[in-house]
Write a protein that holds these residues in place. Structure first.
Motif, PDB file in Angstrom:
ATOM      1  N   ILE A  41       0.802  -1.163  -0.176  1.00 48.71           N
ATOM      2  CA  ILE A  41      -0.177  -0.031  -0.012  1.00 48.71           C
ATOM      3  C   ILE A  41       0.932   1.565   0.228  1.00 48.71           C
ATOM      4  O   ILE A  41      -0.073   2.472   0.170  1.00 48.71           O
ATOM      5  CB  ILE A  41      -1.175   0.144   1.311  1.00 48.71           C
ATOM      6  CG1 ILE A  41      -0.292  -0.230   2.801  1.00 48.71           C
ATOM      7  CG2 ILE A  41      -1.705  -1.220   0.682  1.00 48.71           C
ATOM      8  CD1 ILE A  41      -1.277   0.393   3.525  1.00 48.71           C
ATOM      9  N   HIS A 110      -1.947   7.016   6.306  1.00 48.04           N
ATOM     10  CA  HIS A 110      -2.976   5.210   6.231  1.00 48.04           C
ATOM     11  C   HIS A 110      -3.241   4.828   7.593  1.00 48.04           C
ATOM     12  O   HIS A 110      -2.724   5.220   8.810  1.00 48.04           O
ATOM     13  CB  HIS A 110      -1.439   4.684   5.889  1.00 48.04           C
ATOM     14  CG  HIS A 110      -1.206   4.460   4.471  1.00 48.04           C
ATOM     15  ND1 HIS A 110      -1.422   5.006   3.643  1.00 48.04           N
ATOM     16  CD2 HIS A 110       0.024   5.719   4.652  1.00 48.04           C
ATOM     17  CE1 HIS A 110      -0.768   5.003   2.423  1.00 48.04           C
ATOM     18  NE2 HIS A 110       0.449   5.840   2.713  1.00 48.04           N
ATOM     19  N   VAL A 112      -4.126   0.994   9.864  1.00 46.22           N
ATOM     20  CA  VAL A 112      -4.034  -0.565   9.400  1.00 46.22           C
ATOM     21  C   VAL A 112      -4.858  -0.690  10.612  1.00 46.22           C
ATOM     22  O   VAL A 112      -4.301  -1.005  12.082  1.00 46.22           O
ATOM     23  CB  VAL A 112      -2.584  -0.421   9.685  1.00 46.22           C
ATOM     24  CG1 VAL A 112      -2.112  -2.660   9.414  1.00 46.22           C
ATOM     25  CG2 VAL A 112      -1.425  -0.716   7.805  1.00 46.22           C
ATOM     26  N   TRP A 139      -4.879   4.974   1.880  1.00 47.63           N
ATOM     27  CA  TRP A 139      -5.057   4.032   2.321  1.00 47.63           C
ATOM     28  C   TRP A 139      -5.638   3.196   4.015  1.00 47.63           C
ATOM     29  O   TRP A 139      -5.440   3.713   4.853  1.00 47.63           O
ATOM     30  CB  TRP A 139      -4.320   2.344   1.691  1.00 47.63           C
ATOM     31  CG  TRP A 139      -3.761   2.560   0.369  1.00 47.63           C
ATOM     32  CD1 TRP A 139      -3.444   3.457   0.013  1.00 47.63           C
ATOM     33  CD2 TRP A 139      -4.786   1.854  -0.800  1.00 47.63           C
ATOM     34  NE1 TRP A 139      -3.042   3.525  -1.594  1.00 47.63           N
ATOM     35  CE2 TRP A 139      -4.086   2.622  -2.067  1.00 47.63           C
ATOM     36  CE3 TRP A 139      -5.410   0.749  -0.636  1.00 47.63           C
ATOM     37  CZ2 TRP A 139      -4.642   1.159  -2.864  1.00 47.63           C
ATOM     38  CZ3 TRP A 139      -6.047   0.046  -1.655  1.00 47.63           C
ATOM     39  CH2 TRP A 139      -5.666   1.384  -3.185  1.00 47.63           C
ATOM     40  N   LEU A 141      -6.208  -0.032   5.894  1.00 46.25           N
ATOM     41  CA  LEU A 141      -6.275  -2.288   5.922  1.00 46.25           C
ATOM     42  C   LEU A 141      -6.819  -2.405   7.057  1.00 46.25           C
ATOM     43  O   LEU A 141      -6.227  -2.099   7.537  1.00 46.25           O
ATOM     44  CB  LEU A 141      -4.302  -2.446   5.620  1.00 46.25           C
ATOM     45  CG  LEU A 141      -4.419  -3.885   5.569  1.00 46.25           C
ATOM     46  CD1 LEU A 141      -2.453  -3.555   5.441  1.00 46.25           C
ATOM     47  CD2 LEU A 141      -3.949  -4.240   7.067  1.00 46.25           C
ATOM     48  N   HIS A 200     -10.905  -1.206  -3.294  1.00 46.85           N
ATOM     49  CA  HIS A 200     -10.997  -2.296  -2.294  1.00 46.85           C
ATOM     50  C   HIS A 200     -10.682  -3.630  -3.273  1.00 46.85           C
ATOM     51  O   HIS A 200     -11.237  -4.036  -4.187  1.00 46.85           O
ATOM     52  CB  HIS A 200     -11.589  -2.007  -2.065  1.00 46.85           C
ATOM     53  CG  HIS A 200     -13.514  -2.370  -1.730  1.00 46.85           C
ATOM     54  ND1 HIS A 200     -14.185  -2.249  -2.960  1.00 46.85           N
ATOM     55  CD2 HIS A 200     -13.919  -4.245  -1.485  1.00 46.85           C
ATOM     56  CE1 HIS A 200     -15.125  -3.029  -2.964  1.00 46.85           C
ATOM     57  NE2 HIS A 200     -15.062  -4.132  -2.229  1.00 46.85           N
ATOM     58  N   HIS A 262      -7.850  -4.789   2.082  1.00 50.98           N
ATOM     59  CA  HIS A 262      -7.178  -3.069   1.828  1.00 50.98           C
ATOM     60  C   HIS A 262      -8.208  -1.690   0.427  1.00 50.98           C
ATOM     61  O   HIS A 262      -8.437  -2.276  -0.701  1.00 50.98           O
ATOM     62  CB  HIS A 262      -5.713  -2.625   1.882  1.00 50.98           C
ATOM     63  CG  HIS A 262      -5.600  -2.985   0.208  1.00 50.98           C
ATOM     64  ND1 HIS A 262      -5.383  -4.594   0.223  1.00 50.98           N
ATOM     65  CD2 HIS A 262      -4.906  -2.739  -0.822  1.00 50.98           C
ATOM     66  CE1 HIS A 262      -4.864  -4.857  -1.392  1.00 50.98           C
ATOM     67  NE2 HIS A 262      -4.837  -3.703  -1.869  1.00 50.98           N
ATOM     68  N   ARG A 264      -8.647   2.238  -0.666  1.00 52.03           N
ATOM     69  CA  ARG A 264      -8.402   3.653  -1.154  1.00 52.03           C
ATOM     70  C   ARG A 264      -9.829   4.537  -0.359  1.00 52.03           C
ATOM     71  O   ARG A 264     -10.477   4.229  -1.738  1.00 52.03           O
ATOM     72  CB  ARG A 264      -7.338   3.702  -2.206  1.00 52.03           C
ATOM     73  CG  ARG A 264      -6.640   5.227  -2.319  1.00 52.03           C
ATOM     74  CD  ARG A 264      -6.270   5.083  -3.265  1.00 52.03           C
ATOM     75  NE  ARG A 264      -5.234   6.216  -3.522  1.00 52.03           N
ATOM     76  CZ  ARG A 264      -5.803   7.623  -4.449  1.00 52.03           C
ATOM     77  NH1 ARG A 264      -7.041   7.784  -5.184  1.00 52.03           N
ATOM     78  NH2 ARG A 264      -5.428   9.016  -4.566  1.00 52.03           N
TER      79      ARG A 264
END
Length: 267
Positions: A41, A110, A112, A139, A141, A200, A262, A264
């Motif tokens: 990513i 991002h 996660v 992104w 995740l 995705h 994941h 965006r």
């Protein structure tokens, strides 16, 4: 032998840690998968990353390496005792059932997130908070473990086959609490689309594990880790036999089914 999923790498990343240092089981099941997807990513130096469900910090350390000395990783978990703050890693203790996530809208490049094994009162709200804190173009995740029936392809005898499946099923329920508690939501992908997330991609995988190889040794470690909970259903002899089977190369089974999504955030 059943074919491996096309997403599946060799079993080597599942190398068990010493029992004295073992983290919570869900992290050991998901972290190797998360590490593979994180590197797809495009996390760059000087960026900011929010990590939800940081656990023992293996992913946190990797994220800190990716963002470099001038980036920031905000690591969030209910229990932060295993995390060490640095000039890059900011540790935030949060109970996702009661507390809002740190910072404000459009704060992170991002996000996660590993699904907590604790049942959440409102997982949709937690997902919406993460999306809100994500900058446009960033992104998200998400990783979780999907409900699945244990599959044993080969065992020394039928009794062993039944024992392996029963212990694996109990381990999963002990980790997740219920079939739904270990997943984000039943309609995660629809929620992401409805909240403006694009591009995705869903990775669902089940690995084939052989006795005395890293995956089965991991299961033996987890059975030891969860011994007090497992003895409500199994005898010590049962659990000793299970650990012995996990060291037997005649055993062949399917791992738990993991999912990583994941997506965006639209610009």
């Amino acid at each position: 032998m059943p074919p491996a999923s096309p997403d599946q790498p060799p079993e080597a990343p599942m190398t068990p840690t010493p029992l004295s240092a073992r983290p919570a089981p869900v992290h050991r099941l998901l972290d190797p998968v998360i590490l593979r997807i994180v590197d797809r990513i495009d996390i760059r130096p000087d960026q900011s990353v929010l990590e939800v469900g940081a656990g023992p910090g293996e992913i946190t350390a990797h994220l800190a390496h990716l963002v470099g000395d001038h980036g920031i990783v905000t690591a969030v978990d209910t229990d932060t005792s295993r995390l060490t703050p640095t000039n890059v890693i900011d540790i935030q203790q949060r109970d996702l059932d009661r507390d809002v996530l740190p910072d404000t809208y459009d704060r992170y490049d991002h996000v996660v997130a590993r699904r907590s094994t604790k049942p959440l009162r409102d997982p949709v709200d937690v997902l919406e908070q993460m999306i809100a804190r994500l900058r446009p173009g960033g992104w998200l995740l998400l990783a979780d473990i999907l409900p699945s029936t244990p599959r044993v392809y080969r065992a020394p005898d039928a009794t062993d086959d039944h024992l392996i499946a029963a212990v694996m099923n109990r381990i999963r329920h002990t980790i997740a609490g219920s079939d739904e508690a270990g997943t984000w939501t039943s309609n995660t992908e629809t929620l992401l689309v409805n909240r403006g997330m694009t591009q995705h991609c869903v990775h669902i995988g089940t690995e084939t594990w052989t006795g005395n190889q890293p995956g089965c040794r991991l299961l033996a470690d987890i059975a030891t880790h969860l011994h007090p909970e497992l003895t409500t259903e199994f005898t010590d002899d049962d659990l000793d036999r299970f650990r012995a089977l996990m060291a037997d190369p005649r055993v062949l089974l399917a791992s738990y089914t993991h999912r990583v999504i994941h997506a965006r955030k639209a610009d």
